[in-house]
Design a protein around this motif. Sequence first.
Motif, PDB file in Angstrom:
ATOM      1  N   THR A  15       0.831  -1.197   0.000  1.00 19.31           N
ATOM      2  CA  THR A  15       0.000   0.000   0.000  1.00 19.31           C
ATOM      3  C   THR A  15       0.868   1.251   0.000  1.00 19.31           C
ATOM      4  O   THR A  15       0.621   2.195  -0.749  1.00 19.31           O
ATOM      5  CB  THR A  15      -0.929   0.007   1.234  1.00 19.31           C
ATOM      6  N   THR A  16       1.904   1.240   0.806  1.00 14.55           N
ATOM      7  CA  THR A  16       2.821   2.380   0.864  1.00 14.55           C
ATOM      8  C   THR A  16       3.512   2.594  -0.475  1.00 14.55           C
ATOM      9  O   THR A  16       3.618   3.723  -0.957  1.00 14.55           O
ATOM     10  CB  THR A  16       3.869   2.163   1.974  1.00 14.55           C
ATOM     11  N   VAL A  17       3.968   1.512  -1.093  1.00 13.62           N
ATOM     12  CA  VAL A  17       4.653   1.615  -2.384  1.00 13.62           C
ATOM     13  C   VAL A  17       3.700   2.149  -3.448  1.00 13.62           C
ATOM     14  O   VAL A  17       4.065   3.008  -4.257  1.00 13.62           O
ATOM     15  CB  VAL A  17       5.253   0.251  -2.798  1.00 13.62           C
ATOM     16  N   LEU A  18       2.464   1.654  -3.467  1.00 15.52           N
ATOM     17  CA  LEU A  18       1.500   2.125  -4.458  1.00 15.52           C
ATOM     18  C   LEU A  18       1.159   3.598  -4.252  1.00 15.52           C
ATOM     19  O   LEU A  18       1.015   4.346  -5.224  1.00 15.52           O
ATOM     20  CB  LEU A  18       0.234   1.275  -4.409  1.00 15.52           C
ATOM     21  N   ARG A  19       1.022   4.007  -3.021  1.00 14.87           N
ATOM     22  CA  ARG A  19       0.758   5.427  -2.760  1.00 14.87           C
ATOM     23  C   ARG A  19       1.947   6.288  -3.173  1.00 14.87           C
ATOM     24  O   ARG A  19       1.787   7.397  -3.668  1.00 14.87           O
ATOM     25  CB  ARG A  19       0.432   5.641  -1.294  1.00 14.87           C
ATOM     26  N   THR A  20       3.137   5.770  -2.971  1.00 15.91           N
ATOM     27  CA  THR A  20       4.338   6.494  -3.389  1.00 15.91           C
ATOM     28  C   THR A  20       4.416   6.577  -4.910  1.00 15.91           C
ATOM     29  O   THR A  20       4.822   7.600  -5.455  1.00 15.91           O
ATOM     30  CB  THR A  20       5.601   5.808  -2.826  1.00 15.91           C
ATOM     31  N   ALA A  21       4.016   5.528  -5.604  1.00 19.13           N
ATOM     32  CA  ALA A  21       4.027   5.528  -7.071  1.00 19.13           C
ATOM     33  C   ALA A  21       2.937   6.439  -7.631  1.00 19.13           C
ATOM     34  O   ALA A  21       3.078   6.977  -8.732  1.00 19.13           O
ATOM     35  CB  ALA A  21       3.845   4.115  -7.601  1.00 19.13           C
ATOM     36  N   ARG A  22       1.863   6.602  -6.904  1.00 20.00           N
ATOM     37  CA  ARG A  22       0.754   7.427  -7.387  1.00 20.00           C
ATOM     38  C   ARG A  22       1.141   8.902  -7.506  1.00 20.00           C
ATOM     39  O   ARG A  22       0.720   9.591  -8.434  1.00 20.00           O
ATOM     40  CB  ARG A  22      -0.429   7.297  -6.441  1.00 20.00           C
ATOM     41  N   GLU A  23       1.947   9.394  -6.595  1.00 18.01           N
ATOM     42  CA  GLU A  23       2.303  10.815  -6.618  1.00 18.01           C
ATOM     43  C   GLU A  23       3.117  11.199  -7.859  1.00 18.01           C
ATOM     44  O   GLU A  23       2.792  12.198  -8.513  1.00 18.01           O
ATOM     45  CB  GLU A  23       3.028  11.214  -5.338  1.00 18.01           C
ATOM     46  N   PRO A  24       4.167  10.462  -8.230  1.00 13.94           N
ATOM     47  CA  PRO A  24       4.849  10.824  -9.487  1.00 13.94           C
ATOM     48  C   PRO A  24       3.919  10.707 -10.703  1.00 13.94           C
ATOM     49  O   PRO A  24       4.040  11.475 -11.652  1.00 13.94           O
ATOM     50  CB  PRO A  24       6.006   9.830  -9.601  1.00 13.94           C
ATOM     51  N   LEU A  25       2.995   9.766 -10.658  1.00 10.96           N
ATOM     52  CA  LEU A  25       2.048   9.655 -11.759  1.00 10.96           C
ATOM     53  C   LEU A  25       1.179  10.910 -11.843  1.00 10.96           C
ATOM     54  O   LEU A  25       0.927  11.444 -12.924  1.00 10.96           O
ATOM     55  CB  LEU A  25       1.176   8.407 -11.587  1.00 10.96           C
ATOM     56  N   ARG A  26       0.772  11.399 -10.714  1.00  4.69           N
ATOM     57  CA  ARG A  26      -0.017  12.634 -10.678  1.00  4.69           C
ATOM     58  C   ARG A  26       0.808  13.814 -11.204  1.00  4.69           C
ATOM     59  O   ARG A  26       0.329  14.633 -11.975  1.00  4.69           O
ATOM     60  CB  ARG A  26      -0.462  12.902  -9.243  1.00  4.69           C
ATOM     61  N   GLN A  27       2.071  13.868 -10.817  1.00  6.04           N
ATOM     62  CA  GLN A  27       2.939  14.968 -11.240  1.00  6.04           C
ATOM     63  C   GLN A  27       3.379  14.850 -12.704  1.00  6.04           C
ATOM     64  O   GLN A  27       3.855  15.821 -13.284  1.00  6.04           O
ATOM     65  CB  GLN A  27       4.165  15.041 -10.332  1.00  6.04           C
ATOM     66  N   SER A  28       3.200  13.673 -13.283  1.00  2.00           N
ATOM     67  CA  SER A  28       3.599  13.498 -14.684  1.00  2.00           C
ATOM     68  C   SER A  28       2.752  14.337 -15.634  1.00  2.00           C
ATOM     69  O   SER A  28       3.116  14.518 -16.791  1.00  2.00           O
ATOM     70  CB  SER A  28       3.542  12.020 -15.082  1.00  2.00           C
ATOM     71  N   TYR A  29       1.633  14.849 -15.155  1.00  2.00           N
ATOM     72  CA  TYR A  29       0.842  15.786 -15.948  1.00  2.00           C
ATOM     73  C   TYR A  29       1.681  17.026 -16.278  1.00  2.00           C
ATOM     74  O   TYR A  29       1.558  17.611 -17.348  1.00  2.00           O
ATOM     75  CB  TYR A  29      -0.416  16.183 -15.169  1.00  2.00           C
ATOM     76  N   TYR A  30       2.563  17.404 -15.362  1.00  2.00           N
ATOM     77  CA  TYR A  30       3.414  18.579 -15.542  1.00  2.00           C
ATOM     78  C   TYR A  30       4.812  18.216 -16.041  1.00  2.00           C
ATOM     79  O   TYR A  30       5.457  19.025 -16.694  1.00  2.00           O
ATOM     80  CB  TYR A  30       3.542  19.340 -14.220  1.00  2.00           C
ATOM     81  N   CYS A  31       5.264  17.041 -15.695  1.00  2.00           N
ATOM     82  CA  CYS A  31       6.614  16.600 -16.084  1.00  2.00           C
ATOM     83  C   CYS A  31       6.523  15.147 -16.537  1.00  2.00           C
ATOM     84  O   CYS A  31       6.420  14.231 -15.716  1.00  2.00           O
ATOM     85  CB  CYS A  31       7.569  16.748 -14.904  1.00  2.00           C
ATOM     86  N   TYR A  32       6.560  14.915 -17.836  1.00  2.00           N
ATOM     87  CA  TYR A  32       6.325  13.597 -18.408  1.00  2.00           C
ATOM     88  C   TYR A  32       7.264  12.529 -17.845  1.00  2.00           C
ATOM     89  O   TYR A  32       6.867  11.377 -17.672  1.00  2.00           O
ATOM     90  CB  TYR A  32       6.478  13.661 -19.940  1.00  2.00           C
ATOM     91  N   GLU A  33       8.479  12.884 -17.534  1.00  2.00           N
ATOM     92  CA  GLU A  33       9.458  11.902 -17.062  1.00  2.00           C
ATOM     93  C   GLU A  33       9.033  11.230 -15.760  1.00  2.00           C
ATOM     94  O   GLU A  33       9.456  10.113 -15.463  1.00  2.00           O
ATOM     95  CB  GLU A  33      10.833  12.551 -16.890  1.00  2.00           C
ATOM     96  N   PHE A  34       8.186  11.883 -14.974  1.00  2.00           N
ATOM     97  CA  PHE A  34       7.722  11.276 -13.731  1.00  2.00           C
ATOM     98  C   PHE A  34       6.875  10.034 -13.982  1.00  2.00           C
ATOM     99  O   PHE A  34       6.768   9.170 -13.114  1.00  2.00           O
ATOM    100  CB  PHE A  34       6.926  12.278 -12.904  1.00  2.00           C
ATOM    101  N   SER A  35       6.275   9.934 -15.161  1.00  2.00           N
ATOM    102  CA  SER A  35       5.476   8.741 -15.456  1.00  2.00           C
ATOM    103  C   SER A  35       6.359   7.497 -15.483  1.00  2.00           C
ATOM    104  O   SER A  35       5.943   6.428 -15.045  1.00  2.00           O
ATOM    105  CB  SER A  35       4.720   8.895 -16.771  1.00  2.00           C
TER     106      SER A  35
END
Length: 74
Positions: A15-35
Amino acid sequence: MEDLVVPDGVPEAATTVLRTAREPLRQSYYCYEFSTVAVMHSPIAVEIVLHDRIPGAARARCSSSSSRAPRGVS
């Protein structure tokens, strides 16, 4: 992003890892490399869940990988 929910019964570590992965995915809207960071982080959660669901998985992997070590490597 609201649809990305962690199901009940998932180990806390996953759960912690998935929540941590979710934030860069959210930020990838502004910075594609975060995806890429999010996508490469999420298999860690899958591994955690598999180790939780398959008894002895960690021991089996360690013992089989040591038999395939190159010569001269211990």
